[in-house]
Each structure stands twice: as C-alpha cells, then as structure tokens.
Design a protein around this motif. Structure first.
Motif, PDB file in Angstrom:
ATOM      1  N   GLY A 298       0.814  -1.205   0.000  1.00  0.00           N
ATOM      2  CA  GLY A 298       0.000   0.000   0.000  1.00  0.00           C
ATOM      3  C   GLY A 298       0.847   1.254   0.000  1.00  0.00           C
ATOM      4  O   GLY A 298       2.060   1.227  -0.258  1.00  0.00           O
ATOM      5  N   LYS A 299       0.221   2.353   0.349  1.00  0.00           N
ATOM      6  CA  LYS A 299       0.878   3.655   0.299  1.00  0.00           C
ATOM      7  C   LYS A 299       2.111   3.722   1.211  1.00  0.00           C
ATOM      8  O   LYS A 299       3.170   4.209   0.810  1.00  0.00           O
ATOM      9  N   ILE A 300       1.998   3.211   2.435  1.00  0.00           N
ATOM     10  CA  ILE A 300       3.113   3.327   3.374  1.00  0.00           C
ATOM     11  C   ILE A 300       4.309   2.497   2.902  1.00  0.00           C
ATOM     12  O   ILE A 300       5.468   2.886   3.096  1.00  0.00           O
ATOM     13  N   ALA A 301       4.040   1.353   2.258  1.00  0.00           N
ATOM     14  CA  ALA A 301       5.141   0.532   1.739  1.00  0.00           C
ATOM     15  C   ALA A 301       5.877   1.273   0.636  1.00  0.00           C
ATOM     16  O   ALA A 301       7.120   1.305   0.602  1.00  0.00           O
TER      17      ALA A 301
ATOM     18  N   ASP B 143       5.801   4.593  -0.031  1.00  0.00           N
ATOM     19  CA  ASP B 143       6.349   5.891   0.382  1.00  0.00           C
ATOM     20  C   ASP B 143       7.542   5.760   1.318  1.00  0.00           C
ATOM     21  O   ASP B 143       8.465   6.587   1.263  1.00  0.00           O
ATOM     22  N   GLN B 144       7.540   4.746   2.181  1.00  0.00           N
ATOM     23  CA  GLN B 144       8.537   4.690   3.249  1.00  0.00           C
ATOM     24  C   GLN B 144       9.368   3.409   3.277  1.00  0.00           C
ATOM     25  O   GLN B 144      10.596   3.472   3.332  1.00  0.00           O
ATOM     26  N   HIS B 145       8.729   2.267   3.257  1.00  0.00           N
ATOM     27  CA  HIS B 145       9.481   1.021   3.435  1.00  0.00           C
ATOM     28  C   HIS B 145      10.421   0.731   2.272  1.00  0.00           C
ATOM     29  O   HIS B 145      11.611   0.437   2.487  1.00  0.00           O
ATOM     30  N   LEU B 146       9.909   0.790   1.056  1.00  0.00           N
ATOM     31  CA  LEU B 146      10.758   0.471  -0.092  1.00  0.00           C
ATOM     32  C   LEU B 146      11.965   1.400  -0.194  1.00  0.00           C
ATOM     33  O   LEU B 146      13.105   0.919  -0.343  1.00  0.00           O
ATOM     34  N   PRO B 147      11.795   2.724  -0.104  1.00  0.00           N
ATOM     35  CA  PRO B 147      12.979   3.595  -0.168  1.00  0.00           C
ATOM     36  C   PRO B 147      13.967   3.341   0.974  1.00  0.00           C
ATOM     37  O   PRO B 147      15.187   3.399   0.765  1.00  0.00           O
ATOM     38  N   SER B 148      13.456   3.059   2.177  1.00  0.00           N
ATOM     39  CA  SER B 148      14.339   2.843   3.323  1.00  0.00           C
ATOM     40  C   SER B 148      15.135   1.556   3.190  1.00  0.00           C
ATOM     41  O   SER B 148      16.317   1.498   3.555  1.00  0.00           O
ATOM     42  N   ILE B 149      14.500   0.512   2.667  1.00  0.00           N
ATOM     43  CA  ILE B 149      15.214  -0.746   2.447  1.00  0.00           C
ATOM     44  C   ILE B 149      16.288  -0.572   1.374  1.00  0.00           C
ATOM     45  O   ILE B 149      17.427  -1.031   1.530  1.00  0.00           O
ATOM     46  N   ARG B 150      15.937   0.112   0.285  1.00  0.00           N
ATOM     47  CA  ARG B 150      16.915   0.329  -0.787  1.00  0.00           C
ATOM     48  C   ARG B 150      18.130   1.114  -0.298  1.00  0.00           C
ATOM     49  O   ARG B 150      19.255   0.886  -0.760  1.00  0.00           O
ATOM     50  N   ALA B 151      17.896   2.038   0.628  1.00  0.00           N
ATOM     51  CA  ALA B 151      18.971   2.921   1.084  1.00  0.00           C
ATOM     52  C   ALA B 151      19.835   2.303   2.176  1.00  0.00           C
ATOM     53  O   ALA B 151      20.850   2.892   2.565  1.00  0.00           O
ATOM     54  N   ASN B 152      19.474   1.118   2.666  1.00  0.00           N
ATOM     55  CA  ASN B 152      20.192   0.504   3.776  1.00  0.00           C
ATOM     56  C   ASN B 152      20.898  -0.757   3.288  1.00  0.00           C
ATOM     57  O   ASN B 152      20.252  -1.747   2.930  1.00  0.00           O
TER      58      ASN B 152
ATOM     59  N   CYS C 178       3.286  -4.747   6.296  1.00  0.00           N
ATOM     60  CA  CYS C 178       2.731  -3.413   6.047  1.00  0.00           C
ATOM     61  C   CYS C 178       1.235  -3.482   5.752  1.00  0.00           C
ATOM     62  O   CYS C 178       0.684  -2.601   5.097  1.00  0.00           O
ATOM     63  N   THR C 179       0.590  -4.514   6.236  1.00  0.00           N
ATOM     64  CA  THR C 179      -0.841  -4.713   6.031  1.00  0.00           C
ATOM     65  C   THR C 179      -1.631  -3.968   7.108  1.00  0.00           C
ATOM     66  O   THR C 179      -1.076  -3.523   8.111  1.00  0.00           O
ATOM     67  N   PRO C 180      -2.949  -3.845   6.944  1.00  0.00           N
ATOM     68  CA  PRO C 180      -3.769  -3.347   8.044  1.00  0.00           C
ATOM     69  C   PRO C 180      -3.605  -4.219   9.278  1.00  0.00           C
ATOM     70  O   PRO C 180      -3.355  -5.437   9.167  1.00  0.00           O
ATOM     71  N   PRO C 181      -3.744  -3.647  10.473  1.00  0.00           N
ATOM     72  CA  PRO C 181      -3.476  -4.411  11.700  1.00  0.00           C
ATOM     73  C   PRO C 181      -4.425  -5.567  11.935  1.00  0.00           C
ATOM     74  O   PRO C 181      -4.058  -6.537  12.617  1.00  0.00           O
ATOM     75  N   GLN C 182      -5.628  -5.509  11.384  1.00  0.00           N
ATOM     76  CA  GLN C 182      -6.603  -6.576  11.651  1.00  0.00           C
ATOM     77  C   GLN C 182      -6.147  -7.945  11.160  1.00  0.00           C
ATOM     78  O   GLN C 182      -6.605  -8.967  11.680  1.00  0.00           O
ATOM     79  N   VAL C 183      -5.267  -7.990  10.171  1.00  0.00           N
ATOM     80  CA  VAL C 183      -4.834  -9.282   9.617  1.00  0.00           C
ATOM     81  C   VAL C 183      -3.380  -9.593   9.945  1.00  0.00           C
ATOM     82  O   VAL C 183      -2.851 -10.609   9.494  1.00  0.00           O
ATOM     83  N   ARG C 184      -2.770  -8.772  10.753  1.00  0.00           N
ATOM     84  CA  ARG C 184      -1.321  -8.894  10.943  1.00  0.00           C
ATOM     85  C   ARG C 184      -0.920 -10.072  11.825  1.00  0.00           C
ATOM     86  O   ARG C 184       0.150 -10.653  11.634  1.00  0.00           O
ATOM     87  N   TYR C 185      -1.766 -10.429  12.788  1.00  0.00           N
ATOM     88  CA  TYR C 185      -1.386 -11.526  13.686  1.00  0.00           C
ATOM     89  C   TYR C 185      -1.121 -12.812  12.922  1.00  0.00           C
ATOM     90  O   TYR C 185      -0.092 -13.462  13.114  1.00  0.00           O
TER      91      TYR C 185
END
Length: 308
Positions: free
Chosen positions: A13-16, A18-27, A68-75
């Motif tokens: 989704g959006k957070i993946a 906007d934030q996760h993919l760039p941060s993983i690439r940069a590390n 990075c899913t909604p919390p309802q399905v994360r468990y």
C-alpha cells in the motif's frame, strides 16, 4: 561485514511505497528479495506472491518480513513468519489487540527470532533531543494536539474505520509513541470519543491523562481539520517550555529551535538490522495500551456521518 538480511515486504500500500521500499533500498544491511500483495504488482521484477504462505513455500530464501498490512490481519501473518523462523518487522500499530502482540512476542522468543514493534515517530528529528532535555527537568503539564485531514492522508482506506483500524487513533498513536518515549509514565483518566453515525471508529477524541504524581497530560485528536495540519506536543517544565512541532521534526526549547532530518523509517530499519544481528526483540506496546484504555473507558458520542 555480515551478509545483507534478505527481506520481503508483505502489503504494498501507500506506506510501503512511500517509506518502506525507499528505506530498504537505502540501507545496505538489507536486500529486498520478494514482495507479497493481493494486487498483481511486482517491484523491479522481484518474485511476487499473492500470499505469505505461497512465499514461505517457494524456493526463495528470506530471513525477514516487513508486515505493512492493516493491523486486523497482521497476527496471522506474523505467526506464520515466526513459525517459519523468520524475523518480523511490524508496521504500527503492531496488532489489533494487546493480547495478540503479547502472544507473538512469546512465540518469537521461543523461536529465537526478532520481533520489532516499530514506532516511526520516535525517530523524528527532534524526539531524541527532546527526551534528553526533559530527562533533566520536572514536567508540570503536557498538551498534545494532533489534527489532520483524513481525506488527504487516508483516502479511501475503509479498513481504518472498522474495528481494529483505530480511526483517528491511527495517527494519534504516533503522538502517543512520542509521548510515552519522552514523558514520565502516564495513564488515562477520562476520554470522549466522537464516532460518525456511519462508522465504527472515532473521527475525533479528547483525552485526559495523569502521570503517577498527578501531572496532567491532555490530548486533542481530530481528523476533520482542513488547511494547515497540527502535529504538536507542548511540555511545560520547571526549566521552561518545550515544543515538538511537525510530528516531532522541529524542536523548540528556551535555548532555540532546531529542525532535524527526516529519517523516521531509515531509523526504524537501522534499528531492526541491529536487533536481528544481536538476536533480540523490541516489542513496546505502551502506545497501543493507552489507545485500548481509551476504547475501554471512553465516553462515546455520535457525530455527523463521514463520507470520503
């Protein structure tokens, strides 16, 4: 130098994006090796799967997953990954309930894998310095104002209005993640939750907290603000007033104002890499506990319907 941690992202989704993919690439501590999403979407031609189960059964070597899913399905997803011996990064909030996160933590300990309940706002530019500044002073009162336009930041995200989606506490928990990090421990004394007539989660909330010695902490949350957005924490102390503005990025004390670099998710992934290398877990549920207390003790009032 250790080999990179082979990581897969679950939920695109959006957070993946906007934030996760760039941060993983940069590390350089990480190597993105696969993605999982019900959408038919691949990143840079990497192996892509519709479910985590399909990925875990495939011939793709992974060490960790970022959920990075909604919390309802994360468990269910986290439990699958832990049972398969994978390290797990949980986007905030770490789950839909406190009990499920506690069980995941126990399972991760038994499996010898890392579980990280991430709170990105704690890595905002001014937070670490605010924590240090406050540690040397006595807090007299604190005020949290977190007001934004839900149509701008969460357009069309129906899951966020469902039970477990938190409503206005989805951004509000970011403020609580900072407050629980920089202030003395505090607890809820009263709350008023405003729920749209057509929604199951609040669009606004007014909360009163106290520290153990009776210091008041007030929180004002609202998803109906248009124009300039407000993400501010103001703390009055015996040494003057501290303000964290723009979600923790800008710190003002009697000594002056300073704006820190935006490295929230970069900081999260740097910490996750350290946890994995050290073989330890970091599962702080204090912000989620305060949200749960608000739902447990809060007075509910019905307000106008909300439509995207």
């Amino acid at each position: 130098m250790a080999d990179p941690i082979k990581i897969a992202i679950v939920g695109l989704g959006k957070i993946a994006h906007d934030q996760h993919l760039p941060s993983i690439r940069a590390n350089c501590a990480f190597n993105l090796v696969a993605t999982v999403s019900s959408r038919n979407e691949s990143i840079n031609k990497l192996p892509h799967f519709e479910t985590l189960g399909e990925l875990l059964a495939a011939d793709v070597a992974i060490d960790a997953v970022a959920l990075c899913t909604p919390p309802q399905v994360r468990y269910t997803l986290a439990a699958q990954a832990i049972a398969a011996g994978k390290h797990v990064f949980l986007e905030k909030p770490p789950g839909a309930t406190l009990a499920e996160v506690a069980l995941l933590d126990r399972n991760a300990e038994a499996a010898g894998v890392t579980l990280f309940a991430s709170w990105h706002s704690r890595y905002a530019g001014g937070v670490a310095q605010a924590r240090h500044w406050l540690s040397e002073r006595n807090v007299k009162r604190a005020s949290i104002v977190w007001r934004e336009d839900v149509r701008v930041w969460h357009p069309g995200q129906d899951w966020i209005w469902e039970p477990g989606g938190l409503g206005v506490f989805d951004p509000g928990i970011n403020a609580l993640s900072i407050a629980t990090h920089i202030l003395p421990p505090f607890f809820l004394t009263s709350a008023r939750l405003s729920l749209p007539a057509n929604r199951a989660a609040p669009i606004a909330a007014d909360l009163q907290f106290e520290t153990g010695d009776g210091t008041p902490v007030h929180m004002d949350l609202d998803w109906r603000q248009t124009g300039p957005q407000s993400w501010d924490i103001i703390v009055e102390t015996d040494g003057g007033t501290l303000t964290l503005a723009k979600g923790g990025a800008v710190l003002t004390t009697p000594e002056g104002t300073q704006a820190g670099e935006d490295r929230e998710y970069a900081g999260l992934y740097a910490h996750f890499a350290e946890l994995v290398r050290d073989g330890v877990r970091d599962v702080d549920t204090a912000p989620l506990q305060l949200v749960a207390d608000a739902f447990l003790r809060g007075h509910r009032e019905t307000v106008d319907e909300f439509h995207d």
